[in-house]
Design an enzyme around this catalytic site. Sequence first.
Site, mmCIF file in Angstrom:
data_model
loop_
_atom_site.group_PDB
_atom_site.id
_atom_site.type_symbol
_atom_site.label_atom_id
_atom_site.label_comp_id
_atom_site.label_asym_id
_atom_site.label_seq_id
_atom_site.Cartn_x
_atom_site.Cartn_y
_atom_site.Cartn_z
ATOM 1 N N HIS A 124 -15.338 19.014 127.427
ATOM 2 C CA HIS A 124 -15.597 19.244 126.000
ATOM 3 C C HIS A 124 -14.265 19.033 125.278
ATOM 4 O O HIS A 124 -13.554 19.978 124.948
ATOM 5 C CB HIS A 124 -16.122 20.650 125.765
ATOM 6 C CG HIS A 124 -17.468 20.902 126.376
ATOM 7 N ND1 HIS A 124 -17.691 20.869 127.732
ATOM 8 C CD2 HIS A 124 -18.667 21.194 125.806
ATOM 9 C CE1 HIS A 124 -18.965 21.123 127.975
ATOM 10 N NE2 HIS A 124 -19.581 21.325 126.819
ATOM 11 N N SER A 147 -6.595 20.127 124.186
ATOM 12 C CA SER A 147 -6.547 20.008 125.653
ATOM 13 C C SER A 147 -6.355 18.556 126.144
ATOM 14 O O SER A 147 -5.580 18.338 127.094
ATOM 15 C CB SER A 147 -7.774 20.655 126.296
ATOM 16 O OG SER A 147 -8.960 20.187 125.700
ATOM 17 N N ASP A 190 -14.892 23.640 128.286
ATOM 18 C CA ASP A 190 -14.571 24.428 127.090
ATOM 19 C C ASP A 190 -15.670 24.254 126.040
ATOM 20 O O ASP A 190 -15.429 23.696 124.967
ATOM 21 C CB ASP A 190 -13.212 23.916 126.556
ATOM 22 C CG ASP A 190 -12.759 24.668 125.332
ATOM 23 O OD1 ASP A 190 -13.186 25.810 125.123
ATOM 24 O OD2 ASP A 190 -11.944 24.098 124.571
#
Length: 302
Positions: free
Chosen positions: A42, A97, A176
Amino acid sequence: MLSYRHAFHAGNHADVLKHGTLVLILESLLKKDKPFTAFDTHAGAGAYRLDDERLAQTGEAARGVQRLLAADSVPAELERYVNLCRTYAAHGMYPGSPEIMRSLMRRTDKLFLSELHTTEIEVLKGTVQCRPLAAETDTAADSDRFPIPTVRHTSGFALLNAAVPPLVKRGLILTDPSYETDGDYTDAAAALVQAHRKWNTGIMALWYPLLFHRRRELQQLKATITGGVRSAAAKLGESSVICAELCVAPEKEPEPGTPRLYGSGMLIINPPYQLEEQLNVVLPYLSNILSPEGNWRIGHLV
Ligand code: SAM
């Protein structure tokens, strides 16, 4: 229809926990020269503007990463994360991320990113076309050191189903979800149990929100993962599972007008050697610096 946009929340307390832990896991994988595979199921937009009006509206970065950037000192365990945030902040940005993974990983490592939102995926594709800002500190000799990511406009759960186990068997899954729907709790648990069955040596890190009204869903998510990992143990060997939780407000029904997210956690299957010891240093520091009502805990599920 997906409505969650991470631009409202980038650099908040949840990102600090998630990304601080992500950097520690990446550092453990980077200790060996052997390549590894990383999945970010994600991925979001990749990087975020700190002066974005959506972020100013929530004030979440100001109560999150900005407090770390203003601190006199940070523990050694958080230095790499904070230094990376400093590099991005100098450009008015916060690294998500995918950007953290790209910055630390090497050309020989494999990086898979998936994102389902039609706008976010386009921003993500644009972000990964540029060199990470971390490259600024590189010499010309290592300017090509970054991985070339595979970016998919698809569900992260479908990506795991199709690409796990990876060819390069050392590695990590970061999951996530935005937890917009009840289905995210059940789908994330089922996807990780299935991924663990096919890749029982992979490190799997799942971020989850601490929300008073969702405590039953979270309990069920943890029970599904615990049951799945335990039932695979006889055939595949033991895997441990830890949960690291950081709270910035008391665990109770929120007062009207106050944030519902009182904290968040990272559930990690196959945590790397010494991650728990490192988190035992990081969590009390973060809880102290991020909120006067801060609290933290690390638990073993398996
Ligand atoms: N991991 C990012 C970071 O730390 O920078 C933040 C991701 S944000 C919390 C969650 C993202 O998941 C959103 O951008 C949302 O559009 C996306 N999303 C929601 N459901 C998805 C799915 N099934 N597969 C992939 N992405 C999904």
